[in-house]
Design an enzyme around this catalytic site. Structure first.
Site, short mmCIF file in Angstrom:
data_model
loop_
_atom_site.label_atom_id
_atom_site.label_comp_id
_atom_site.label_asym_id
_atom_site.label_seq_id
_atom_site.Cartn_x
_atom_site.Cartn_y
_atom_site.Cartn_z
N ASP A 1 15.82 -8.09 -44.60
CA ASP A 1 16.81 -8.64 -43.69
C ASP A 1 16.44 -10.03 -43.17
OD1 ASP A 1 18.26 -6.29 -43.90
OD2 ASP A 1 17.15 -5.35 -42.27
N CYS A 2 15.17 -10.40 -43.26
CA CYS A 2 14.74 -11.69 -42.73
C CYS A 2 13.44 -12.10 -43.43
CB CYS A 2 14.52 -11.64 -41.22
SG CYS A 2 13.15 -10.57 -40.74
N CYS B 1 10.43 -9.79 -43.37
CA CYS B 1 10.41 -8.71 -44.36
C CYS B 1 9.72 -9.18 -45.64
CB CYS B 1 11.82 -8.25 -44.68
SG CYS B 1 12.68 -7.50 -43.29
N CYS C 1 5.07 -2.07 -21.29
CA CYS C 1 6.21 -1.73 -22.16
C CYS C 1 7.06 -2.98 -22.38
CB CYS C 1 7.05 -0.63 -21.51
SG CYS C 1 8.50 -0.18 -22.48
N CYS D 1 9.98 -3.81 -23.18
CA CYS D 1 11.44 -3.77 -23.22
C CYS D 1 12.06 -5.11 -22.82
CB CYS D 1 11.97 -2.66 -22.32
SG CYS D 1 11.49 -1.00 -22.85
N ASP E 1 26.08 -36.22 -46.01
CA ASP E 1 26.73 -36.53 -47.27
C ASP E 1 27.95 -37.39 -46.93
OD1 ASP E 1 27.55 -36.29 -50.04
OD2 ASP E 1 29.08 -34.90 -49.32
N THR F 1 31.17 -38.03 -49.17
CA THR F 1 32.48 -37.53 -49.57
C THR F 1 32.72 -36.13 -49.05
OG1 THR F 1 32.30 -38.84 -51.59
CG2 THR F 1 33.99 -37.12 -51.55
N ASP G 1 29.07 -30.77 -47.79
CA ASP G 1 30.20 -29.89 -48.07
C ASP G 1 30.27 -29.45 -49.52
OD1 ASP G 1 30.99 -32.44 -49.07
OD2 ASP G 1 33.05 -31.71 -49.12
N ASP H 1 9.82 -3.32 -14.67
CA ASP H 1 10.31 -3.44 -16.05
C ASP H 1 11.83 -3.54 -16.07
OD1 ASP H 1 9.61 -3.31 -18.97
OD2 ASP H 1 10.97 -1.60 -18.86
#
Length: 728
Positions: free
Chosen positions: A55-56, A59, A388, A390, A432, A434, A623, A709
């Site tokens: 996924d990224c 990984c 923790c 979180c 770019d 064009t 583009d 927390d």
């Protein structure tokens, strides 16, 4: 990040290339030998797979860590953009690599094998189940507290199971403190002190984020695969006077092929037809077709504009211009350092440190100083809760989600938190020309009559050009239509190779050609002045007499000047990189006050972007397909909303509203998001630091730790939501 739960690795043999292996002896019979070739003498082998479940970029590193531990492996490379795993080894390691990757929670398949089809319901089933359980738990909590607590515990355990299993897999494969480990500790710690609802909610938010990240990754990869669509699957080869349709893999250097009008070239070729026009915008970005004569080279992916052409193939399979662009994208991806999420990096130190401190607090005083076990275990648990993560886990995604939502409100699509973070660091922008700084198609900029009036000149030219697919012809017809001129019917239209186009209008022969190809020098001074301004000039003649000139040029976008000025005020410098000729590039660059480099092929753009990127973080805005490699080589690639699918999918961000002024707004928002992330991290860690000290001093206990927390989480979320106001 984590591989989809429940996937089974398919059984297959890897595609293997063994350049150093000896050749097998000729077969001793007419039938195939039953014994495989033994490779005991193998000194080097290369293997290629497709990896599923990434996924990224983090990984990709996990897969690399798992494969590096396989004995015999000498080199490992995972290209996240193309989902490709490349392994070099001294022995046959294919089965062991497959097993190592599967144990890490990912699956492999042969490059030649089609991607497995999965239904959206099956992919999201675990997330749907968790959402339903969360709603049921919340309902039970309002009716019966004990039943609600039990339901939240069950919901947490169901959500935690795949994450904890993946964390254990990663630990076994060498990734000890991945974000899965962090989430597992957060959920278990929350359960231990009774924060059951918080534990379930953190897991739910984490899994939602994973699914969104997986979707964005798959969408981004579509841009690379779309490049292959530029090459037709088959080619028409001419052999012994016969036409035959063959696959691209059967096409070899020296073959003669035929390409119909409007068709794309399947390979690089040398033109055999005396004259033809080709649309090469896919490779150079040049919006005006290029005229080629016999003997000139034409790249794969170019389109024959107006005629059937024959060419001699000059590139072998896998080595055409389109294939080289694909290689450039992969090489650029390899050169870019993978962007690790802050939490994933920080957890490598933070998570084990918190665990170690909590354990020491619970054990050291009772063991060494005969202190009360109950008191110090209580303090250890309190520290574990304070530790923790979180609030820390939510701090970065909350700011990023708000920043992405605010960008979307303004018509900017930014593909993930890493892209948003990089965007905030940009100091240079390469444009770019064009289709990015300009409209992307030629327009009539001037009509200069000689022996007739302006309306008559334009009317006659439009009559000759009507029906043509040439962009210049279409621009002339559009101009006449916009002026509501009556366009007479032309007959006997024919293209003159190397000259132009002619037709009969009202019984007289009209010719339209490039101005420099018309005999005589009466208009040379005027033509030269127009061409110096980057304009294309055509001559209109009747029965051999010049009627006048028409000038055309790709014009600036209406908001180009404002966009460049806004970027300068933000401290971002601009430069134009284009495949157009220097004359046309200079005309546009001078209007905007930009430096420029012209006549660049895709490889040249990559080199220019790489050099600029070494000086300061640079964004590439484009583009076209030809811009894709440069986008990958830059710190971040930004596509125009009107661009090609390849540019849009390859880029890290896109201006969906197609307005250049959104660039400065996008950068300002990215910088604000980066500042918000730093604030959130300071809030999360600052409160934990304060309560860490007060807990050790005996001033606070479990209930204040829960408050710390929860309070940090609330503050972090509220701070992140401030970014949404920037989208109003």
């Amino acid at each position: 990040m984590s591989a989809p739960d429940g996937k089974k690795a398919p059984q297959f043999s890897a595609l293997k290339f063994t350049p150093a292996a000896p050749q097998a002896a000729p077969c001793c019979s007419d039938t195939a030998c039953e014994q495989p070739v033994v490779q005991d003498t193998l000194t080097h082998a290369s293997y290629r797979w497709k990896v599923e479940g990434m996924d990224c970029a983090a990984c990709a590193r996990k897969v690399e860590n798992a494969v590096r531990q396989v004995e015999g492996v000498t080199q490992v490379q995972v290209l996240f953009a193309t989902e490709r795993l490349a392994v070099n080894a001294t022995t046959d390691v294919s089965q062991r690599v497959e097993q190592a990757v599967q144990k890490a929670g990912y699956t492999l398949r042969s490059e030649a094998a089609p991607a497995p089809e999965t239904s959206p319901l099956r992919e999201n089933l675990s997330l749907i189940v968790l959402i339903v359980m969360m709603l049921i738990s919340q309902g039970l909590e309002r009716i019966n507290h004990p039943a609600g607590q039990a339901a939240f515990i069950l919901t947490t355990l169901v959500g935690l199971y795949p994450i904890l299993r993946q964390a254990l897999r990663l630990i076994r494969s060498g990734s000890w403190f991945a974000i899965e480990t962090l989430m597992s500790i957060a959920a278990l710690g929350a359960l231990f002190i009774g924060a059951t609802a918080e534990a379930a909610m953190v897991l739910l938010l984490f899994l939602i984020g994973e699914r969104l990240e997986s979707w964005a990754a798959s969408r981004a990869r579509q841009g690379v695969s779309a490049l292959m669509a530029l090459k037709p699957e088959t080619a028409v080869r001419l052999r012994d006077g016969k036409r035959e349709s063959i696959g691209l893999h059967d096409l070899h250097v020296g073959d003669v092929i035929e390409v119909a009008a409007g068709g794309r070239l399947p390979a690089d070729g040398q033109l055999l037809t005396s004259f033809a026009s080709f649309d090469e915008s896919a490779l150079t970005g040049e919006s005006i077709p290029v005229e080629r004569s016999a003997g000139e080279n034409v790249p794969a992916g170019a389109t024959s504009v107006d005629r059937l052409v024959t060419l001699e193939v000059t590139s072998s399979p896998g080595a055409s211009a389109i294939d080289r662009i694909l290689t450039l994208i992969e090489e650029a991806e390899e050169r870019r350092a993978p962007i690790e999420r802050f939490i994933d990096r920080f957890s490598r130190i933070y998570t084990p440190a918190v665990m170690a401190i909590a354990l020491l607090v619970a054990l050291v005083p009772p063991l060494l100083f005969t202190a009360s076990w109950q008191e110090w275990i209580y303090k250890g648990l309190t520290l574990l809760l304070i530790g923790c993560p979180c609030a820390l886990v939510i701090s970065t995604p909350a700011a990023i989600t708000s920043g992405l939502a605010a960008a979307a409100r303004r018509g900017a699509l930014i593909k993930g938190g890493a892209a948003l973070e990089q965007l905030g660091r940009i100091e240079q922008i390469a444009f770019d020309k064009t289709g990015t700084l300009t409209v992307g198609k030629p327009q009539v900029t001037g009509v200069y009559p000689h022996s007739v009036d302006e309306k008559t000149l334009l009317t006659l030219a439009a009559a000759v050009e009507r029906g043509s697919t040439h962009p210049l012809a279409q621009a002339i017809v559009r101009e006449a239509q916009s002026r509501q001129l009556f366009i007479p019917v032309a007959t006997a239209q024919r293209t003159l190779p190397g000259s132009g186009i002619e037709a009969l209008v009202a019984g007289k022969t009209l010719l339209i050609c490039a101005a420099e190809k018309f005999p005589g020098d009466a208009f040379n001074e005027q033509i030269s002045a127009l061409e110096q301004k980057g304009q294309t000039v055509v001559m209109v003649a009747q029965e051999g007499d010049a009627l006048g000139l028409i000038a055309l040029r790709d014009t600036l976008r209406p908001d180009a000047r404002d966009a460049v000025n806004a970027l300068r005020q933000a401290g971002v410098q601009g430069i134009m990189l284009t495949g157009d000729n220097p004359r046309a590039a200079a005309a546009i660059a001078d209007e905007l006050g930009l430096a420029f480099k012209a006549g660049l092929m895709p490889a040249d753009k990559v080199q220019a972007v790489s050099e600029l990127n070494r000086q300061a973080p640079l964004a590439m805005v484009g583009d076209g397909i030809n811009d894709a490699p440069a986008m990958k080589a830059s710190t971040i690639g930004i596509a125009m909303g009107s661009g090609t699918d390849v540019a849009l999918e390859t880029a890290d961000a896109a201006l969906t509203h197609n307005r250049l002024t959104g660039l400065a707004q996008m950068i300002a928002l990215a910088r604000a998001t980066h500042a918000n992330i730093r604030q959130n991290i300071a809030i999360a860690l600052g409160l934990k630091g304060i309560f860490l000290v007060t807990t050790l001093l005996g001033m606070t206990g479990l209930w204040l730790a829960v408050l710390a927390d929860t309070g940090a989480t609330v503050l972090v979320t509220a701070n992140a939501l401030r970014l949404l106001r920037r989208g109003d």
